[in-house]
Design a protein around this motif. Structure first.
Motif, PDB file in Angstrom:
ATOM      1  N   ALA A  44       0.829  -1.211   0.000  1.00 27.71           N
ATOM      2  CA  ALA A  44       0.000   0.000   0.000  1.00 27.71           C
ATOM      3  C   ALA A  44       0.866   1.266   0.000  1.00 27.71           C
ATOM      4  O   ALA A  44       0.346   2.353   0.202  1.00 27.71           O
ATOM      5  N   ASN A  45       2.173   1.102  -0.203  1.00 31.93           N
ATOM      6  CA  ASN A  45       3.128   2.210  -0.273  1.00 31.93           C
ATOM      7  C   ASN A  45       3.192   3.029   1.008  1.00 31.93           C
ATOM      8  O   ASN A  45       3.439   4.229   0.965  1.00 31.93           O
ATOM      9  N   SER A  46       2.983   2.396   2.136  1.00 31.55           N
ATOM     10  CA  SER A  46       3.092   3.116   3.400  1.00 31.55           C
ATOM     11  C   SER A  46       4.529   3.140   3.910  1.00 31.55           C
ATOM     12  O   SER A  46       4.805   3.767   4.923  1.00 31.55           O
ATOM     13  N   VAL A  47       5.444   2.462   3.200  1.00 30.53           N
ATOM     14  CA  VAL A  47       6.843   2.408   3.599  1.00 30.53           C
ATOM     15  C   VAL A  47       7.682   3.094   2.534  1.00 30.53           C
ATOM     16  O   VAL A  47       7.628   2.741   1.362  1.00 30.53           O
ATOM     17  N   LYS A  48       8.463   4.070   2.951  1.00 30.87           N
ATOM     18  CA  LYS A  48       9.333   4.796   2.030  1.00 30.87           C
ATOM     19  C   LYS A  48      10.628   4.019   1.824  1.00 30.87           C
ATOM     20  O   LYS A  48      11.136   3.386   2.746  1.00 30.87           O
ATOM     21  N   PRO A  49      11.202   4.051   0.604  1.00 34.00           N
ATOM     22  CA  PRO A  49      12.505   3.406   0.383  1.00 34.00           C
ATOM     23  C   PRO A  49      13.554   3.988   1.330  1.00 34.00           C
ATOM     24  O   PRO A  49      13.606   5.197   1.552  1.00 34.00           O
ATOM     25  N   GLY A  50      14.343   3.107   1.922  1.00 35.97           N
ATOM     26  CA  GLY A  50      15.369   3.517   2.871  1.00 35.97           C
ATOM     27  C   GLY A  50      14.899   3.565   4.307  1.00 35.97           C
ATOM     28  O   GLY A  50      15.710   3.689   5.217  1.00 35.97           O
ATOM     29  N   GLN A  51      13.600   3.444   4.541  1.00 34.24           N
ATOM     30  CA  GLN A  51      13.054   3.464   5.897  1.00 34.24           C
ATOM     31  C   GLN A  51      13.255   2.108   6.547  1.00 34.24           C
ATOM     32  O   GLN A  51      12.973   1.073   5.958  1.00 34.24           O
ATOM     33  N   ARG A  52      13.740   2.087   7.767  1.00 36.66           N
ATOM     34  CA  ARG A  52      13.990   0.842   8.489  1.00 36.66           C
ATOM     35  C   ARG A  52      12.687   0.339   9.102  1.00 36.66           C
ATOM     36  O   ARG A  52      12.007   1.076   9.817  1.00 36.66           O
ATOM     37  N   ILE A  53      12.342  -0.925   8.814  1.00 36.09           N
ATOM     38  CA  ILE A  53      11.110  -1.529   9.321  1.00 36.09           C
ATOM     39  C   ILE A  53      11.343  -2.979   9.695  1.00 36.09           C
ATOM     40  O   ILE A  53      12.379  -3.561   9.377  1.00 36.09           O
ATOM     41  N   ARG A  54      10.343  -3.559  10.339  1.00 36.65           N
ATOM     42  CA  ARG A  54      10.254  -5.010  10.529  1.00 36.65           C
ATOM     43  C   ARG A  54       9.148  -5.500   9.618  1.00 36.65           C
ATOM     44  O   ARG A  54       8.057  -4.948   9.608  1.00 36.65           O
ATOM     45  N   LEU A  55       9.444  -6.526   8.867  1.00 40.45           N
ATOM     46  CA  LEU A  55       8.487  -7.121   7.941  1.00 40.45           C
ATOM     47  C   LEU A  55       8.208  -8.534   8.418  1.00 40.45           C
ATOM     48  O   LEU A  55       9.128  -9.317   8.623  1.00 40.45           O
ATOM     49  N   GLY A  56       6.934  -8.871   8.598  1.00 43.66           N
ATOM     50  CA  GLY A  56       6.593 -10.192   9.096  1.00 43.66           C
ATOM     51  C   GLY A  56       5.486 -10.834   8.299  1.00 43.66           C
ATOM     52  O   GLY A  56       4.648 -10.160   7.709  1.00 43.66           O
ATOM     53  N   GLY A  57       5.507 -12.143   8.264  1.00 46.67           N
ATOM     54  CA  GLY A  57       4.491 -12.913   7.569  1.00 46.67           C
ATOM     55  C   GLY A  57       4.935 -14.357   7.469  1.00 46.67           C
ATOM     56  O   GLY A  57       5.699 -14.847   8.294  1.00 46.67           O
ATOM     57  N   LEU A  58       4.457 -15.041   6.442  1.00 47.66           N
ATOM     58  CA  LEU A  58       4.821 -16.431   6.192  1.00 47.66           C
ATOM     59  C   LEU A  58       5.772 -16.511   5.009  1.00 47.66           C
ATOM     60  O   LEU A  58       5.616 -15.767   4.038  1.00 47.66           O
TER      61      LEU A  58
END
Length: 151
Positions: A44-58
């Motif tokens: 949904a483009n809520s994350v900007k390139p270069g922004q540090r995040i945690r990504l979770g799923g399967l």
């Protein structure tokens, strides 16, 4: 200066020093604060390139691609969207297809997630709370809510 004025000056100076210390600590920690996102959030483009995040799923079945040395890529899904993850390092022993995973890193401009940390679940009923909530929202939760251990 009277005793009362000296005391108030000392209290004021201590307050300024304390305020400056708290400000410096918060400034230093702002790069360490990481927020959880699901693949649907990333799509949904809520994350900007270069922004540090945690990504979770399967880990999506059939998507683990091992490159040279310790390079590996795989797809993380929440049922609604998929994100390709590139990782260079040793994967946890329990990492495998169809299992829950939480990765930490930054998004590229080309849509690939560059992970520097990969965490895998440690038993059959464990799943991070954020991942479990995201999977419940997508309708892909496959465990009894009372049995699931979250942290």
């Amino acid at each position: 200066m009277t005793r009362k004025q000296r005391r108030m000056t000392m209290i004021g100076a201590a307050g300024v020093v304390l305020f400056a210390a708290v400000g410096l600590i918060l400034f230093a920690l702002q790069d360490q604060i990481v927020f959880f996102n699901s693949p649907s959030d990333v799509a949904a483009n809520s994350v900007k390139p270069g922004q540090r995040i945690r990504l979770g799923g399967l880990v999506k079945d059939g998507t683990i691609n091992r490159g040279q040395g310790t390079q590996v890529s795989f797809v993380v899904t929440d049922g609604g969207a998929d994100v390709t993850v590139a990782y260079n390092g040793i994967l946890p022993d329990l990492f495998r297809e169809g299992q829950g995973v939480v990765t930490e890193g930054v998004m590229n401009t080309n849509g690939t997630f560059d992970a520097d940390t990969v965490l895998a679940k440690h038993d059959e009923t464990y799943m991070p709370k954020e991942v479990a909530d995201a999977l419940k929202e997508q309708g892909h939760w496959q465990g009894d809510e009372a049995e699931a251990k979250t942290y």
